[in-house]
Scaffold this active site. Structure first.
Site, PDB file in Angstrom:
ATOM      1  N   GLN A  35       0.823  -1.206   0.000  1.00 47.67           N
ATOM      2  CA  GLN A  35       0.000   0.000   0.000  1.00 47.67           C
ATOM      3  C   GLN A  35       0.861   1.262   0.000  1.00 47.67           C
ATOM      4  OE1 GLN A  35      -2.761  -0.295   3.286  1.00 47.67           O
ATOM      5  NE2 GLN A  35      -3.514  -2.284   2.604  1.00 47.67           N
ATOM      6  N   CYS A  36       1.862   1.271  -0.834  1.00 39.83           N
ATOM      7  CA  CYS A  36       2.849   2.348  -0.870  1.00 39.83           C
ATOM      8  C   CYS A  36       2.830   3.002  -2.245  1.00 39.83           C
ATOM      9  CB  CYS A  36       4.231   1.734  -0.590  1.00 39.83           C
ATOM     10  SG  CYS A  36       5.634   2.867  -0.700  1.00 39.83           S
ATOM     11  N   GLY A  37       3.216   4.239  -2.320  1.00 34.95           N
ATOM     12  CA  GLY A  37       3.330   4.904  -3.605  1.00 34.95           C
ATOM     13  C   GLY A  37       4.353   4.228  -4.516  1.00 34.95           C
ATOM     14  N   PHE A  38       5.289   3.488  -3.939  1.00 35.19           N
ATOM     15  CA  PHE A  38       6.300   2.781  -4.720  1.00 35.19           C
ATOM     16  C   PHE A  38       5.902   1.344  -5.047  1.00 35.19           C
ATOM     17  CE2 PHE A  38       8.826   6.044  -2.441  1.00 35.19           C
ATOM     18  CZ  PHE A  38       9.344   6.707  -3.546  1.00 35.19           C
ATOM     19  N   THR A  39       4.716   0.916  -4.615  1.00 39.85           N
ATOM     20  CA  THR A  39       4.266  -0.465  -4.847  1.00 39.85           C
ATOM     21  C   THR A  39       4.356  -0.881  -6.316  1.00 39.85           C
ATOM     22  OG1 THR A  39       2.879  -0.435  -2.871  1.00 39.85           O
ATOM     23  CG2 THR A  39       2.336  -2.077  -4.536  1.00 39.85           C
TER      24      THR A  39
END
Length: 161
Positions: A35-39
């Site tokens: 659930q990360c912007g970098f996922t």
């Protein structure tokens, strides 16, 4: 001398991921989160795995909930998410801590070997190891796994494989 091959990780499937099984092979290890912007970097990691696995490179993901609580899922949820959304087929460890007093031994060792600035400060820090099991390069979250500089570091360790 300690090498990356001296460590074991709890596997996402409930077993153990013994890094000694990869002795003599270059590795790319990264702390991940769903659930990360970098996922979306999972896509790049899978592409690297698909491209370089025949050259000996092993990509290993270590889900981590240390940063912004962005990996709250169970092992089954993490596995399903990674496979369904990104087709992840590379080895995955169970969710583990990578910073502070609760960091798994691999990341404690990495901090000692590479220094303060190489400690993960967010999800998707990438560590590349040569075929002797020594750190060869590391990249922060903002450097995608498919970036030119990441590829050059990977090519350097796989060419010596």
């Amino acid at each position: 001398m300690t090498t990356v091959y001296d460590f074991t990780l709890p596997a996402l499937d409930g077993g153990t991921l013994d890094l000694a099984a990869y002795k003599g092979r270059p590795l790319l290890i990264t702390n991940t989160a769903s659930q990360c912007g970098f996922t979306p970097q999972y896509e790049g990691l899978q592409a690297i795995w698909s491209q370089f696995k025949k050259t000996g490179l092993v990509v290993i993901g270590i889900p981590c909930n240390d940063f912004g609580q962005q990996e709250p899922g169970t092992s089954a949820e993490i596995s399903t998410f990674c496979h369904k959304n990104y087709g992840v087929s590379f080895p995955m460890a169970a969710r583990s801590s990578v910073k502070g007093n609760t960091a798994i031994p691999l990341f404690t060792w990495l901090t000692k070997e590479l220094g303060f600035f190489a400690q993960p400060r967010w999800n998707f820090y990438k560590y590349i190891f040569d075929k002797q099991g020594q750190p060869a390069a590391w990249f922060s979250s903002i450097t995608p796994p498919t970036a030119n500089r990441t590829r050059k570091a990977i090519e350097k360790v796989v060419c010596s494989y």
